[in-house]
Design a protein around this motif. Structure first.
Motif, short mmCIF file in Angstrom:
data_model
loop_
_atom_site.label_atom_id
_atom_site.label_comp_id
_atom_site.label_asym_id
_atom_site.label_seq_id
_atom_site.Cartn_x
_atom_site.Cartn_y
_atom_site.Cartn_z
N PRO A 212 -2.94 20.38 -17.77
CA PRO A 212 -2.08 19.48 -17.13
C PRO A 212 -1.80 19.97 -15.82
CG PRO A 212 -1.38 19.35 -19.35
CD PRO A 212 -2.43 20.63 -19.44
N LEU A 213 -1.59 19.45 -14.84
CA LEU A 213 -0.94 19.80 -13.50
C LEU A 213 0.49 19.27 -13.44
CD1 LEU A 213 -3.78 18.70 -10.93
CD2 LEU A 213 -3.35 20.99 -11.70
N TYR A 214 1.57 20.39 -13.25
CA TYR A 214 2.81 19.88 -13.20
C TYR A 214 3.21 19.40 -11.77
CZ TYR A 214 3.28 22.12 -17.83
OH TYR A 214 3.09 22.39 -19.22
N ILE A 215 3.55 18.22 -11.85
CA ILE A 215 3.85 17.63 -10.50
C ILE A 215 4.97 18.17 -9.72
CG2 ILE A 215 4.67 15.46 -9.71
CD1 ILE A 215 2.93 13.77 -11.72
N PRO A 216 6.01 18.61 -10.19
CA PRO A 216 7.15 19.04 -9.54
C PRO A 216 6.82 20.29 -8.94
CG PRO A 216 8.00 18.58 -11.74
CD PRO A 216 6.51 18.18 -11.83
N MET A 217 5.38 21.10 -9.31
CA MET A 217 4.89 22.19 -8.63
C MET A 217 4.32 21.96 -7.42
SD MET A 217 4.23 24.48 -12.17
CE MET A 217 4.02 26.02 -11.04
N LEU A 218 3.67 20.79 -7.15
CA LEU A 218 3.08 20.41 -5.98
C LEU A 218 3.85 20.47 -4.78
CD1 LEU A 218 0.76 17.59 -7.63
CD2 LEU A 218 0.31 20.03 -7.33
N ALA A 219 3.29 20.31 -3.55
CA ALA A 219 4.17 20.42 -2.25
C ALA A 219 4.66 18.79 -2.41
CB ALA A 219 3.06 20.49 -1.14
N GLN A 220 5.75 18.75 -1.68
CA GLN A 220 6.41 17.41 -1.62
C GLN A 220 5.31 16.37 -1.15
OE1 GLN A 220 9.34 16.70 -3.20
NE2 GLN A 220 8.73 14.58 -2.97
N PRO A 221 4.83 16.29 0.11
CA PRO A 221 3.81 15.54 0.60
C PRO A 221 2.63 15.07 -0.52
CG PRO A 221 4.13 17.28 2.13
CD PRO A 221 4.59 17.78 0.95
N ALA A 222 2.21 16.07 -1.28
CA ALA A 222 1.34 15.75 -2.52
C ALA A 222 2.14 14.75 -3.30
CB ALA A 222 0.53 16.84 -2.81
N GLN A 223 3.12 15.34 -3.69
CA GLN A 223 3.99 14.47 -4.75
C GLN A 223 4.05 13.08 -4.28
OE1 GLN A 223 7.36 16.05 -6.63
NE2 GLN A 223 6.90 18.08 -6.13
N ASP A 224 4.39 12.85 -3.07
CA ASP A 224 4.80 11.36 -2.50
C ASP A 224 3.57 10.59 -2.41
OD1 ASP A 224 7.36 12.32 -1.85
OD2 ASP A 224 6.94 12.79 0.08
N CYS A 225 2.17 11.04 -2.32
CA CYS A 225 0.96 10.37 -2.47
C CYS A 225 0.72 9.81 -3.57
CB CYS A 225 -0.18 11.39 -2.23
SG CYS A 225 -0.09 11.99 -0.41
N ILE A 226 1.22 10.14 -4.84
CA ILE A 226 1.07 9.79 -6.20
C ILE A 226 1.34 8.47 -6.28
CG2 ILE A 226 1.26 10.07 -8.86
CD1 ILE A 226 1.64 13.09 -8.01
N GLY A 227 0.35 7.47 -6.45
CA GLY A 227 0.65 5.95 -6.70
C GLY A 227 0.71 5.24 -5.40
N GLN A 228 0.37 6.01 -4.16
CA GLN A 228 0.83 5.15 -3.05
C GLN A 228 -0.58 4.58 -2.49
OE1 GLN A 228 2.53 7.65 0.24
NE2 GLN A 228 2.19 6.40 1.64
N VAL A 229 -0.26 3.36 -2.01
CA VAL A 229 -1.61 2.57 -1.57
C VAL A 229 -1.57 3.03 0.12
CG1 VAL A 229 -2.25 0.28 -1.15
CG2 VAL A 229 -1.19 0.85 -3.28
N HIS A 230 -2.84 3.16 0.29
CA HIS A 230 -3.29 3.33 1.83
C HIS A 230 -2.65 2.04 2.53
CE1 HIS A 230 -5.50 3.72 5.40
NE2 HIS A 230 -5.46 5.00 5.25
N VAL A 231 -2.14 1.98 3.67
CA VAL A 231 -1.83 1.07 4.45
C VAL A 231 -3.11 -0.22 4.63
CG1 VAL A 231 -2.41 1.98 6.75
CG2 VAL A 231 -0.74 0.07 6.29
N ASP A 232 -4.08 0.21 4.75
CA ASP A 232 -5.34 -0.75 4.95
C ASP A 232 -5.90 -1.15 3.72
OD1 ASP A 232 -5.19 -0.30 7.77
OD2 ASP A 232 -6.45 1.11 7.79
N ALA A 233 -5.40 -0.45 2.66
CA ALA A 233 -5.90 -0.98 1.39
C ALA A 233 -4.82 -1.95 0.53
CB ALA A 233 -5.87 0.05 0.26
N ARG A 234 -3.63 -2.14 1.29
CA ARG A 234 -2.63 -3.30 0.74
C ARG A 234 -3.24 -4.44 0.47
NH1 ARG A 234 2.33 -1.24 4.42
NH2 ARG A 234 2.51 1.03 3.66
N GLN A 235 -4.03 -4.98 1.32
CA GLN A 235 -4.63 -6.53 1.16
C GLN A 235 -5.39 -6.60 -0.19
OE1 GLN A 235 -7.77 -7.54 3.75
NE2 GLN A 235 -8.01 -9.48 2.97
#
Length: 338
Positions: A212-235
């Motif tokens: 397993p990769l421990y999420i709190p050990m990742l850089a904050q920008p990487a953590q913020d990406c988890i589950g985030q939808v690209h703006v052009d994929a929202r549709q």
């Protein structure tokens, strides 16, 4: 009028244009002639398969302007994820640790490589020209796949999944990839994404960590990406959510975009579509928009059209609609409100 239909070999040049313009992260649609030719041939074989059973088939559909012959979009259905090659995802769930002496129990969020989503039907390769974004034709390109599944349920799993493209910046850089994948593959995000498309995900098992990769050990920008939808994929994401898809605990290996899942018996275009007899009837063009399809296999066609009256014992269609669906009056048509 535009219609969604099975891909043909003659579509290859136009598909290359669609592939060049597709959103980075759509790994099932790449501008490579050999790759696209193989994808077309696989689709032709899938539509020609007489046995109505679920297997490795890939049903590739294109949106065509029937007057000009121009393609304006595409999408496809992989009948069984993980059938021909491993289908990997990252499972996001907490790792629980506890201490009786200290009376402490703590959950740390982790990402683990898995194949949990194998054997489900995968909706992928969605792309429409920018001017069609937010229009009924975009819904046709996505939801038309579900009308096909409704017509041929024995060829598909009881549930569908779809990977939504995650965040990357204008330069094509993914903070998640840079924090995770870059360390194991030594490839930029763009190159890794293309390699995955052309060679499959098998190489991931060889290089990605099995622990397993421990999420709190990742850089904050990487953590913020988890589950985030690209703006052009929202549709693309919203169309599926409106259908009844929901987010899962799984994210994409490359950009950590979310994976949606929907049980077929809860998806709107499947459970609410009805098959009735067609009849020739002039239409004003001012009625409510409906998704319409025939229930054929190789001759599958789907359109979106305004109907003056909701379908009842019969569906009134004008000549252009019947021609687009390749139907004669009296033949069956499937319909669902947009």
């Amino acid at each position: 009028m535009q219609a969604l239909r099975p891909v043909a070999l003659s579509d290859l040049p136009q598909l290359r244009r669609l592939a060049r313009e597709r959103l980075l992260g759509v790994t099932s649609l790449v501008d490579d002639e050999t790759y696209l030719l193989d994808k077309i041939q696989d689709s032709l074989a899938s539509f020609a398969k007489a046995e109505a059973s679920q297997g490795p088939e890939n049903y590739f559909l294109v949106l065509e302007d029937l007057e000009s012959g121009q393609l304006h979009g595409c999408s496809d259905i992989l009948a069984t994820a993980g059938f021909a090659s491993p289908f990997y995802s990252l499972r996001n769930r907490p790792f629980i640790s506890s201490s009786r002496e200290l009376n402490i129990q703590h959950g740390v969020p982790t990402l683990s490589l898995c194949q949990d989503l194998s054997e489900q039907t995968l909706l992928r390769s969605f792309h429409v020209d920018p001017e069609l974004a937010g229009t009924p034709l975009a819904q046709l390109t996505s939801r038309g796949r579900l009308l096909f599944i409704a017509a041929h349920p024995q060829r598909f799993a009881d549930s569908c999944i779809s990977e939504i493209v995650g965040y990357s910046n204008a330069a094509g850089e993914s903070p998640f990839w840079e924090a995770v994948g870059q360390h194991f593959f030594d490839l930029p995000y763009v190159e890794a994404e293309r390699l995955c498309a052309l060679q499959g995900r098998g190489f991931l098992a060889e290089l990605m960590p099995q622990y397993p990769l421990y999420i709190p050990m990742l850089a904050q920008p990487a953590q913020d990406c988890i589950g985030q939808v690209h703006v052009d994929a929202r549709q693309a994401c919203q169309i599926l959510i409106d259908e009844g898809f929901t987010s899962t605990q799984y994210v994409d290996l490359f950009d950590a975009g979310p994976t949606l899942q929907g049980r077929n018996n809860r998806l709107r275009s499947i459970i609410h579509s009805r098959v009735t007899r067609s009849q020739l009837s002039p239409q004003s063009g001012q009625g409510r928009q409906w998704l319409l399809s025939n229930d054929r296999l190789q001759g599958f066609r789907a359109i979106v059209a305004p109907l003056d009256e909701a379908p009842g014992d019969a569906v009134g269609l004008d000549r252009a609609m019947l021609q687009a669906l390749q139907l004669a009056p009296g033949e069956a048509v499937r319909s669902v409100a947009l």
